[in-house]
Write a protein that holds these residues in place. Structure first.
Motif, PDB file in Angstrom:
ATOM      1  N   GLU A 335       0.854  -1.190   0.000  1.00  0.00           N
ATOM      2  CA  GLU A 335       0.000   0.000   0.000  1.00  0.00           C
ATOM      3  C   GLU A 335       0.889   1.239   0.000  1.00  0.00           C
ATOM      4  N   LEU A 337       1.553   4.905   1.002  1.00  0.00           N
ATOM      5  CA  LEU A 337       1.095   5.849   2.035  1.00  0.00           C
ATOM      6  C   LEU A 337       1.995   7.084   2.015  1.00  0.00           C
ATOM      7  N   ALA A 338       1.379   8.232   2.072  1.00  0.00           N
ATOM      8  CA  ALA A 338       2.143   9.473   1.935  1.00  0.00           C
ATOM      9  C   ALA A 338       2.785   9.898   3.256  1.00  0.00           C
ATOM     10  N   VAL A 354      -3.671  14.872   5.763  1.00  0.00           N
ATOM     11  CA  VAL A 354      -4.729  14.367   4.868  1.00  0.00           C
ATOM     12  C   VAL A 354      -6.103  14.991   5.192  1.00  0.00           C
ATOM     13  N   ASP A 367      -3.232  13.112  -4.046  1.00  0.00           N
ATOM     14  CA  ASP A 367      -3.526  11.790  -4.594  1.00  0.00           C
ATOM     15  C   ASP A 367      -3.045  11.658  -6.043  1.00  0.00           C
ATOM     16  N   SER A 396      -9.626   9.814  -1.791  1.00  0.00           N
ATOM     17  CA  SER A 396     -10.611  10.414  -0.885  1.00  0.00           C
ATOM     18  C   SER A 396     -11.846  10.797  -1.689  1.00  0.00           C
ATOM     19  N   ASP A 456     -11.796   0.308   1.983  1.00  0.00           N
ATOM     20  CA  ASP A 456     -10.869   0.501   3.100  1.00  0.00           C
ATOM     21  C   ASP A 456     -11.654   0.648   4.409  1.00  0.00           C
TER      22      ASP A 456
HETATM   23  P1  C2E Z   1      -0.714   6.090   7.991  1.00  0.00           P
HETATM   24  O1  C2E Z   1       0.307   5.813   6.953  1.00  0.00           O
HETATM   25  O2  C2E Z   1      -0.424   7.035   9.088  1.00  0.00           O
HETATM   26  O3  C2E Z   1      -2.004   6.561   7.226  1.00  0.00           O
HETATM   27  C1  C2E Z   1      -3.146   6.974   7.882  1.00  0.00           C
HETATM   28  C2  C2E Z   1      -4.251   7.221   6.927  1.00  0.00           C
HETATM   29  O4  C2E Z   1      -4.000   8.370   6.113  1.00  0.00           O
HETATM   30  C3  C2E Z   1      -4.455   6.105   5.927  1.00  0.00           C
HETATM   31  O5  C2E Z   1      -5.187   5.107   6.542  1.00  0.00           O
HETATM   32  C4  C2E Z   1      -5.180   6.807   4.810  1.00  0.00           C
HETATM   33  O6  C2E Z   1      -6.561   6.885   5.097  1.00  0.00           O
HETATM   34  C5  C2E Z   1      -4.616   8.192   4.856  1.00  0.00           C
HETATM   35  N1  C2E Z   1      -3.606   8.338   3.805  1.00  0.00           N
HETATM   36  C6  C2E Z   1      -2.296   8.006   3.827  1.00  0.00           C
HETATM   37  N2  C2E Z   1      -1.712   8.323   2.638  1.00  0.00           N
HETATM   38  C7  C2E Z   1      -2.690   8.844   1.861  1.00  0.00           C
HETATM   39  C8  C2E Z   1      -2.729   9.362   0.515  1.00  0.00           C
HETATM   40  O7  C2E Z   1      -1.745   9.390  -0.222  1.00  0.00           O
HETATM   41  N3  C2E Z   1      -3.922   9.834   0.066  1.00  0.00           N
HETATM   42  C9  C2E Z   1      -5.060   9.807   0.827  1.00  0.00           C
HETATM   43  N4  C2E Z   1      -6.178  10.261   0.308  1.00  0.00           N
HETATM   44  N5  C2E Z   1      -5.042   9.315   2.078  1.00  0.00           N
HETATM   45  C10 C2E Z   1      -3.886   8.847   2.588  1.00  0.00           C
HETATM   46  P2  C2E Z   1      -5.170   3.633   5.925  1.00  0.00           P
HETATM   47  O8  C2E Z   1      -5.364   3.700   4.451  1.00  0.00           O
HETATM   48  O9  C2E Z   1      -6.138   2.816   6.691  1.00  0.00           O
HETATM   49  O10 C2E Z   1      -3.697   3.149   6.120  1.00  0.00           O
HETATM   50  C11 C2E Z   1      -3.300   2.280   7.098  1.00  0.00           C
HETATM   51  C12 C2E Z   1      -2.687   3.016   8.255  1.00  0.00           C
HETATM   52  O11 C2E Z   1      -2.501   2.125   9.332  1.00  0.00           O
HETATM   53  C13 C2E Z   1      -1.306   3.579   7.952  1.00  0.00           C
HETATM   54  O12 C2E Z   1      -1.179   4.785   8.681  1.00  0.00           O
HETATM   55  C14 C2E Z   1      -0.387   2.533   8.551  1.00  0.00           C
HETATM   56  O13 C2E Z   1       0.859   3.049   8.933  1.00  0.00           O
HETATM   57  C15 C2E Z   1      -1.159   2.077   9.756  1.00  0.00           C
HETATM   58  N6  C2E Z   1      -0.850   0.728  10.136  1.00  0.00           N
HETATM   59  C16 C2E Z   1      -0.591  -0.313   9.311  1.00  0.00           C
HETATM   60  N7  C2E Z   1      -0.357  -1.437  10.021  1.00  0.00           N
HETATM   61  C17 C2E Z   1      -0.488  -1.114  11.329  1.00  0.00           C
HETATM   62  C18 C2E Z   1      -0.365  -1.861  12.545  1.00  0.00           C
HETATM   63  O14 C2E Z   1      -0.083  -3.063  12.583  1.00  0.00           O
HETATM   64  N8  C2E Z   1      -0.587  -1.214  13.708  1.00  0.00           N
HETATM   65  C19 C2E Z   1      -0.901   0.119  13.705  1.00  0.00           C
HETATM   66  N9  C2E Z   1      -1.090   0.707  14.887  1.00  0.00           N
HETATM   67  N10 C2E Z   1      -1.014   0.856  12.577  1.00  0.00           N
HETATM   68  C20 C2E Z   1      -0.809   0.246  11.394  1.00  0.00           C
END
Ligand code: C2E
Ligand code: CA
Ligand code: CA
Length: 610
Positions: A335, A337-338, A354, A367, A396, A456
């Motif tokens: 995935e 992620l920014a 975001v 995006d 989004s 999601d």
């Molecule tokens: P994250 O990387 O901090 O991203 C948080 C949310 O920001 C993402 O939730 C997504 O909704 C939004 N986001 C991130 N990049 C973009 C982008 O480029 N564009 C848009 N529109 N939104 C963006 P999402 O998608 O549910 O991502 C999963 C999040 O969960 C990520 O956080 C990741 O770091 C975190 N995560 C993954 N595995 C674990 C885990 O095992 N434990 C915990 N506590 N967190 C985890």
């Protein structure tokens, strides 16, 4: 006795202020030193002389004999003796004999030239409007008149030193637009009038405004304000009876030690910030302003001011988080992620920018940038002859208002000559609840064009099952919250989501797995993919390569993906024994055996099989 000049000066202050005010000597005489024009008005007295005759010049004469309590006792019994103030009911009879009631705030202060005095501020039961003050459909003050009144009120507070006793409350009807479009403008106006009535009933002595379409504001005594705010929100929500349209409130208490550093507008800005902070939180109807909220606002301003520069200068980086196939333990995707690596502020995580960009309708820029970077990344993977892993990107709902995301993705795919199966589209469930019909068409367009669309954060919204019924997705990403609270109940929920998804032919991925126990559980219920810290955090692409090598996470091939996607839809949670095997001409490998199958093997000895 006060000299004429002092009296004139005092009048020039007090006559301009809202409400009736009088100053009374703080000794046993309770002699009235001054009454402002509005108070004379309340008593139907044409001038000071008439008022003095009526009251015999003392506080005792201002109230009905049976209601008289010495002012010092009012504070002692009804008020805050240490702070020297009290609110009390103020019954009085006018010069023409009419009986009236007001609400009064009594404060003991020391004023230059007057010594120790009581200041009594009386509000008649309904705040009367001055001629010419704008009125709107609710009959409340409009914004301009309101702020003018409140600023006068603040002036009064400065004089009396009572700024800490009042607070600002801001109300917002969330999704009022939706109410208008569901029930029509007339019904919408009717609702606003009803809200105004509820506010009047709970804050009879306050200055109340209907600022614009769905916003109300008022100044209220701080004592008991939260109870009243709660009651107003409850009453209005019950009246609307639609939980996506609710009344939210923000309350701002000024610092009692430094009450006059705010203007009316800034005090209500703070109340609005508090109100906005719970916009998306269904469990709360009010919040009080805290300094953290102010800091958040500053952080928000930083994001908006610097985002374009961050994009231009390449401060926005794409991190990749591994996704692992449960059956094989192989890496089956990533995935994107920014992250914002800011030279001044260090790393900003998506939760810091975001939502701000979404609110400001600028998220499409982020995006579009991420899609472009992901395209480039896939292109280099392919060019270098490495196995290519599909990458999912987050969209989004606000993207669809500003651009055509399908067009954005298609351009990238054409530019880098990529198969469409390399890019997956993630859309959060909450977006669908809000913007349903439109998004449904957009998702269908993506799928028709050949892109997989994933839902999601499944299970985080109010109506996950409605969403499942009305939208067509290729994969559900089960919300992290279920694993965060990993207990019997959440296990059951995950299990039934997986079962239901399989029966609908939809793939499943669980997010947020951090422990072996969680991974084992997900495997046992047949959840197809896992993403979580257990297999790796989001990281830079090159770091991810090293990480996977170290952890022996090998990439899945496209052929494997095709086969396992089919196997993945088989329900393994039946009572019947199930084993999933990979077979070629030389060998057979068991990938998965369910409990029933293991039991059969235990019961049947190997010799029986020969
Ligand atoms: P994250 O990387 O901090 O991203 C948080 C949310 O920001 C993402 O939730 C997504 O909704 C939004 N986001 C991130 N990049 C973009 C982008 O480029 N564009 C848009 N529109 N939104 C963006 P999402 O998608 O549910 O991502 C999963 C999040 O969960 C990520 O956080 C990741 O770091 C975190 N995560 C993954 N595995 C674990 C885990 O095992 N434990 C915990 N506590 N967190 C985890
Ligand atoms: Ca996501
Ligand atoms: Ca998610």
């Amino acid at each position: 006795m006060l000299d004429e000049k002092t009296i004139e000066e005092l009048h020039s202050y007090y006559d301009r202020l809202p409400g009736g005010i009088c100053l009374v000597k703080a000794d046993d005489s309770e002699e009235i030193l001054l009454a402002n024009a509005e108070l004379l008005n309340y008593y139907q007295c044409a001038n000071w002389q008439e008022f003095k005759e009526l009251t015999r010049g003392t506080y005792r004469g201002m109230v009905e004999a049976s209601d008289y309590i010495p002012l010092k006792d009012i504070v002692r019994v009804k008020g805050q003796p240490e702070a020297n103030y009290a609110y009390f009911q103020f019954p009085y009879r006018t010069r023409e004999g009419h009986f009236n009631k007001g609400n009064a705030l009594l404060i003991r202060t020391t004023q230059k030239g007057l010594g120790d005095i009581w200041s009594i501020n009386v509000m008649k039961s309904k705040y009367s409007r001055a001629p010419g003050e704008t009125e709107n459909i609710t009959g409340l003050l409009g914004g301009t008149a309101f702020y003018k009144r409140v600023n006068e009120h603040i002036q009064m507070e400065k004089i009396d030193g009572i700024g800490g006793l009042y607070c600002s409350v801001y109300f917002n009807l969330t999704n009022f637009k939706l109410y208008n479009s569901n029930y029509g403008i007339e019904q919408g106006d009717e609702l606003l009038r009803k809200v105004a009535d509820v506010l009047r009933a709970h804050f009879p002595y306050s200055i109340i405004a209907h600022l614009n379409a769905d916003n109300f504001a008022l100044v209220a005594p701080r004592d008991g304000v939260i109870e009243q705010v709660e009651a107003v929100c409850r009453e209005v929500d019950e009246m609307i009876d639609n939980f996506s349209i609710t009344l939210k409130a923000g309350v701002f208490f000024r610092d009692p030690d430094n009450p006059s550093e705010y203007t009316a507008n800034s005090a209500f800005d703070m109340a609005k910030i508090a109100c906005d902070s719970i916009k998306g939180d269904a469990s709360r109807s009010w919040a009080t302003y805290t300094e953290t909220m102010g800091k958040n606002l500053a952080a928000r301003a930083y994001v908006l001011e610097n985002f374009d520069r961050a994009l231009r200068n390449g401060y926005i980086k794409i991190f990749y988080q591994p996704v692992v196939r449960t059956l094989t333990g192989k890496l089956c995707g990533m995935e994107a992620l920014a992250r914002w690596e800011d030279p001044e502020r260090g790393r900003l995580t998506p939760d810091m920018f975001v939502p701000v960009l979404e609110d400001a309708k600028l998220i499409y820029k982020l995006d579009s940038y991420v899609v472009e970077q992901v395209g480039k990344r896939l292109h280099t993977m392919e060019d270098s002859g490495m196995p290519v892993l599909p990458i999912s990107v987050n969209l989004s709902s606000a993207d669809f208002d500003q651009v055509d995301p399908l067009d954005v993705v298609e351009r990238v795919v054409r530019k880098y000559r990529l198969p469409r199966s390399y890019i997956r589209i993630e859309i959060t469930e909450s977006a669908l609840v809000k913007d349903g019909k439109k998004l449904q068409r957009e998702i269908d367009r993506f799928r028709k064009a050949g892109y997989q669309c994933w839902m999601d954060d499944f299970g985080s919204g109010y109506s996950s099952f409605n969403v499942l019924q009305n939208f067509h997705f290729d994969e559900l990403k089960i919300d992290m919250a279920f694993l965060r609270n990993f207990n019997d109940q959440s296990r059951k929920i995950i299990k039934s989501i997986v079962l239901m998804a399989k029966s609908l032919g939809v793939h499943t991925l669980a997010e947020g797995a951090e422990t072996q126990e969680q991974v084992d559980f997900l495997r046992s219920v047949g959840c197809e993919k896992i993403q979580g810290y257990f297999y790796g955090r989001p990281m830079k692409y090159d770091d991810l390569r090293v990480h996977c090598r170290d952890k022996n996470l090998r990439e899945e091939t496209r052929q494997e993906e095709f086969a396992y996607d089919k196997l993945g839809l088989i329900n393994v949670l039946t009572g019947a024994p199930v084993a999933l095997c990979a077979v070629n001409d030389k060998s057979m490998r068991i990938l998965y055996e369910n409990d029933a199958y293991k039991k059969v093997l235990e019961d049947v000895s190997v010799s029986d099989l020969r």
